[in-house]
Design a protein around this motif. Structure first.
Motif, PDB file in Angstrom:
ATOM      1  N   GLY A 164      51.400  16.060  36.852  1.00  0.00           N
ATOM      2  CA  GLY A 164      50.576  15.371  38.039  1.00  0.00           C
ATOM      3  C   GLY A 164      51.566  15.094  39.081  1.00  0.00           C
ATOM      4  O   GLY A 164      51.239  14.918  40.213  1.00  0.00           O
ATOM      5  N   LEU A 165      52.948  15.242  38.741  1.00  0.00           N
ATOM      6  CA  LEU A 165      53.859  14.990  39.825  1.00  0.00           C
ATOM      7  C   LEU A 165      53.836  16.330  40.810  1.00  0.00           C
ATOM      8  O   LEU A 165      54.433  17.341  40.150  1.00  0.00           O
ATOM      9  N   ALA A 166      53.987  15.730  42.133  1.00  0.00           N
ATOM     10  CA  ALA A 166      54.347  17.073  42.843  1.00  0.00           C
ATOM     11  C   ALA A 166      55.873  17.245  43.358  1.00  0.00           C
ATOM     12  O   ALA A 166      56.115  18.594  43.405  1.00  0.00           O
ATOM     13  N   ALA A 167      56.356  16.477  43.339  1.00  0.00           N
ATOM     14  CA  ALA A 167      58.137  16.650  43.656  1.00  0.00           C
ATOM     15  C   ALA A 167      58.727  15.668  43.062  1.00  0.00           C
ATOM     16  O   ALA A 167      58.438  14.439  42.344  1.00  0.00           O
ATOM     17  N   GLU A 168      60.201  16.007  43.131  1.00  0.00           N
ATOM     18  CA  GLU A 168      61.194  14.859  42.380  1.00  0.00           C
ATOM     19  C   GLU A 168      60.830  13.466  42.789  1.00  0.00           C
ATOM     20  O   GLU A 168      60.857  13.236  44.127  1.00  0.00           O
ATOM     21  N   LEU A 169      60.992  12.473  41.931  1.00  0.00           N
ATOM     22  CA  LEU A 169      60.877  11.267  42.163  1.00  0.00           C
ATOM     23  C   LEU A 169      61.829  10.270  41.555  1.00  0.00           C
ATOM     24  O   LEU A 169      62.303  10.490  40.358  1.00  0.00           O
ATOM     25  N   GLU A 170      62.265   9.201  42.451  1.00  0.00           N
ATOM     26  CA  GLU A 170      63.537   8.318  41.754  1.00  0.00           C
ATOM     27  C   GLU A 170      62.950   6.946  41.743  1.00  0.00           C
ATOM     28  O   GLU A 170      62.229   6.422  42.447  1.00  0.00           O
ATOM     29  N   ILE A 171      63.272   6.373  40.586  1.00  0.00           N
ATOM     30  CA  ILE A 171      62.910   4.729  40.392  1.00  0.00           C
ATOM     31  C   ILE A 171      64.419   4.358  40.206  1.00  0.00           C
ATOM     32  O   ILE A 171      65.106   4.227  39.061  1.00  0.00           O
ATOM     33  N   VAL A 172      64.655   3.504  41.440  1.00  0.00           N
ATOM     34  CA  VAL A 172      65.871   2.933  41.530  1.00  0.00           C
ATOM     35  C   VAL A 172      65.826   1.502  41.065  1.00  0.00           C
ATOM     36  O   VAL A 172      65.219   0.761  41.574  1.00  0.00           O
ATOM     37  N   ARG A 173      66.464   1.023  39.786  1.00  0.00           N
ATOM     38  CA  ARG A 173      66.458  -0.475  39.391  1.00  0.00           C
ATOM     39  C   ARG A 173      67.688  -1.312  39.698  1.00  0.00           C
ATOM     40  O   ARG A 173      68.799  -0.970  39.667  1.00  0.00           O
TER      41      ARG A 173
END
Length: 822
Positions: free
Chosen positions: A45-54
């Motif tokens: 379901g993801l269209a493009a690369e995604l980043e979760i920065v913690r």
């Protein structure tokens, strides 16, 4: 003998080795579910690369190419850290707890099935805007990406609790998020319980003035005279003692007197030292471990949004964007009415309406129970709403024979657009746009405090206001006959009727759950308000400065001075201060004199390190109990927290209220001073038995401990010491840094209801915004982020949260990359 010894040694050694292996095995399996925050994960379901920065507080900053991708990332982050909490809340809303927890939760499931919250959430999906439907689907895809990862990589079922209470990890659906919002409405709903208590109390008290003393209106124009409950229902039962059972931590209903609270205030540029608008907010809910709040930053196409989210929903419920900040407080809008419905004596499957008897609308529902046979329920609805069983909310104590009770409640709408309204707010950039964005909000009704980068501020009540007939027999304060047309709801009032305060001339607006408007019924908003004391202290702090800063707003948010203590002690102790002869050490008279000496020099600060708050709290509690016990009998058990307005009315003899001081059963006529003296002695005896008689060494914090307890494991012997977070805390029932006491059990002063989230924002320098939650970001008991923020929360400290991407990446301690599924 030596042989026996050797065999005992071998057996003991083997047992120890086996125990160690079991512990290692349990730890290994449980630790498998600890999230790895630096990894790459494919997500459908993801269209493009995604980043979760913690960052080092484990706050995720989510960067994606589209809003839907960002919401997917939030769903994944929520599921990484709070999957057990999310699944438990979903089961609660669905009425399916008993499938996992067995017979202990059958009553909870039964109530939730009768309220029909989950089916109503399913229906409400279709009335959301197209954009919000897409966002809900994307969020669900993020949650499911984490569930798929857990199943694919054998990640310990996602949380240690799933090993102890196994159950299928069903995929998340858009309706699940709407159900969580409806569940929150239930957690914040207090009018139903108050109607029942008022009815029960009115059956005991023959004098309407004495009912007004004990359950007073907030000072202001009073309401017209109303009939007592007995006048409405002469056949109501006269059984006054409630069947008190220990409250299950999984029960979403608020405990009596804990239906929600909060503080929020804002200052316009004219009252800000920096020249930018200021906003502070701290919503109050039941304390749990982990807290219900979860900090997050979303990088949306309309700009960044940061603040407090609720796992299970793709919204920032309290926080700010680059241009707009919003805070929420419980509005205390009267959005619930109980109806006593008359059954047809010739056919109990029919109920009386203004147009004659009509059949119930019914449906069967099966509650599955672990290790027990299922229970089949017949759900029934009248035209007013669902029929509730007499076993909940003490309804059986007020229901006449041949009648049932139904509920009208704004949250029971199949066309609930609250989620769309909440998500619209994420894209608003001005106060005006924010007020317009929340027009579709239905429940839970909230006071929304807003501030924007232009310096504008506002407060708007958001939520559906029921339209009542001005001829309503009880004005919604008591359960009313459901077959009388004038008692029934007539739809909703328009959004324009909701109170609002936009750009007030004084430059400051705020709410502490206090009465916000004086309007005649039926536009009154409510007769029940959550605060009459904190607001007095807030007004003083706001008006004591010509201009405010972020730090002065923090100071007010953490203020622990009790206006109630300052106003009540001189009144109640007027004839006790420095009176009588010196008493020998070790006598009760000397102890009373020492207590009065301490209180006479006290400034009302509910500081955890001081003895005076404990003496004051115990005195007022025992005083109220002495005043009401003989008149109310068993019903007095429902008034375990001090009502300052009641004590003030009694000791000022407002409308003859000093009559409460005379003990009915005694021959002599007691004065209020007599009762105050005896209550202080009661309090000192309790303190002596519990903490000792050295008054100077008492600490309020020893009694007023914050109880961040795990809902499931918090009562398990030994394990509770690892999962529960207990802290000595300042504050009290009536301070701005509110720590509401339990009012029950061996220690009625435990801090059980407080600010789970705090945020303060300055729009001249928005990156100086500070936030904190009551526990930590993770719900995993082996994570260092399970309780790391609780230390800051207790000390009144915060963590900075910025929308600057560079700062977020510079402070990153982990970056999770989600990539489209091939």
């Amino acid at each position: 003998m030596g042989l026996i010894f050797r065999w005992l040694l071998r057996l003991t050694g083997t047992a120890v080795i086996l125990a160690v292996l079991v512990v290692i095995g349990v730890y290994y399996l449980a630790s498998r579910s600890l999230p790895d925050y630096t990894k790459t994960v494919p997500a459908a379901g993801l269209a493009a690369e995604l980043e979760i920065v913690r960052n080092n507080s484990n706050v995720p900053h989510i960067f994606g190419q589209s809003d839907n991708d960002v919401f997917l990332g939030l769903g994944y982050a929520h599921a990484q850290d709070r999957l057990w909490q999310m699944m438990t809340m979903r089961r609660t809303a669905q009425g399916r707890l008993s499938e996992v927890f067995g017979a202990r939760t059958v009553e909870i499931d039964t109530l939730l099935r009768r309220l029909d919250l989950y089916p109503l959430a399913v229906q409400s999906v279709e009335v959301q805007s197209p954009e919000v439907k897409e966002a809900l689907r994307a969020y669900a895809a993020g949650v499911n990406a984490r569930i798929d990862e857990i199943n694919r990589d054998a990640l310990g079922r996602g949380a240690p609790e799933f090993f102890l209470f196994p159950g299928p990890l069903a995929p998340w659906k858009p309706a699940d998020s709407l159900a969580i919002l409806k569940l929150m409405a239930l957690q914040l709903a207090g009018h139903l319980e108050n109607e029942v208590l008022r009815a029960r109390t009115s059956l005991v008290l023959n004098d309407a003035d004495r009912l007004d003393d004990l359950m007073p209106d907030i000072p202001g124009k009073g309401s017209a005279a109303l009939p007592g409950f007995a006048a409405l229902f002469p056949d109501a039962p006269r059984v006054f003692a409630a069947n008190r059972k220990p409250r299950d931590p999984l029960d979403p209903r608020p405990a009596p007197g804990r239906a929600g609270a909060s503080n929020a205030w804002a200052a316009a540029t004219s009252r800000s030292a920096s020249g930018g608008a200021l906003l502070a907010n701290d919503p109050h809910l039941e304390l749990t471990a982990p807290t219900i709040w979860y900090l997050a930053r979303l990088d949306l196409q309309s700009g960044g949004v940061i603040g407090g989210t609720i796992p299970g929903m793709p919204i920032v419920l309290a926080g700010r964007s680059e241009a707009l900040g919003w805070g929420v407080t419980s509005s205390y809008l009267d959005d619930q009415d109980l109806f006593i419905e008359r059954l047809n004596p010739d056919n109990p499957e029919e109920v009386e309406t203004p147009d004659g008897f009509k059949p119930f609308r019914t449906r069967r529902s099966i509650v599955k129970i672990k290790d027990a046979d299922p229970v089949t329920l017949t759900l029934r609805w009248t035209e007013n709403g669902p029929v509730l069983p007499g076993s909940v909310y003490d309804l059986g104590l007020i229901t006449p024979p041949g009648h049932v009770v139904s509920l009208s409640w704004t949250a029971l709408s199949p066309r609930d657009t609250s989620m769309t309204a909440a998500m619209n707010l994420l894209h608003a950039r001005t106060v005006t746009e924010g007020v317009a964005a929340t027009a579709g909000f239905v429940a839970p009704a909230q006071n929304m405090t807003l501030a924007d980068s232009t310096g504008a501020i506002a407060l708007k009540l958001v939520g559906a206001m029921p339209r009542r007939d001005e001829r309503h027999q009880s004005q919604g304060r008591l359960p009313a006959p459901g077959w009388i047309a004038a008692n029934r709801w007539q739809g909703r009032l328009p959004y324009a009727a909701n109170p609002e305060f936009i750009q007030p001339p004084g430059g400051i607006v705020g709410n502490t759950n206090n009465k916000i408007v004086e309007r005649p019924f039926p536009l009154h908003v409510s007769f029940l308000w959550g605060d009459s004391q904190r607001v007095k202290r807030w007004e003083l702090l706001m008006q004591s400065r010509e201009v405010h800063t972020r730090d002065s707003f923090i100071e007010a948010q953490l203020d622990t001075v009790s206006f109630a203590a300052r106003s009540l002690l001189p009144l109640i102790g007027a004839e006790l201060w420095f009176t009588g002869s010196a008493a020998p050490a070790g006598t009760s008279e000397r102890l009373r004199q020492d207590a009065l000496r301490l209180l006479a020099d006290w400034n009302g600060e509910m500081n955890e390190h001081l003895p005076e708050p404990l003496i004051y709290a115990a005195w007022m509690r025992h005083l109220q109990d002495r005043l009401i016990r003989d008149e109310l009998g068993p019903v007095a058990e429902d008034f375990t927290r001090v009502e300052p307005l009641f004590l003030e009315r009694v000791f000022r003899d407002v409308n003859g209220a000093s009559a409460w001081c005379d003990v009915i059963q005694s021959a002599r006529e007691e004065t209020c001073t007599d009762i105050a003296r005896a209550a202080l002695d009661d309090a000192l005896v309790w303190i002596g038995d519990t903490y000792g008689t050295q008054l100077d060494s008492l600490r309020w914090g020893d009694a007023h401990q914050a109880t961040h307890d795990h809902q499931i494991l918090g009562k398990v012997p030994l394990l509770r010491y690892f999962v529960n977070i207990r802290q000595s805390t300042s504050g009290g029932d009536n301070t701005l840094m509110r720590g509401k006491t339990s009012g029950e059990g061996d220690n009625p002063y435990l801090n059980v209801h407080a600010a789970g989230y705090r945020g303060v924002y300055d729009f001249l320098d928005p990156d100086s915004s500070v936030f904190v939650t009551a526990t930590g970001q993770s719900g995993h008991l082996f994570s260092r982020h399970y309780d790391d923020l609780s230390v800051l929360w207790r000390r009144g400290e915060y963590v900075p949260m910025s929308l600057d991407e560079g700062l977020a990446r510079a402070a990153a301690v982990g970056v999770t990359t989600l990539v489209p599924m091939e």
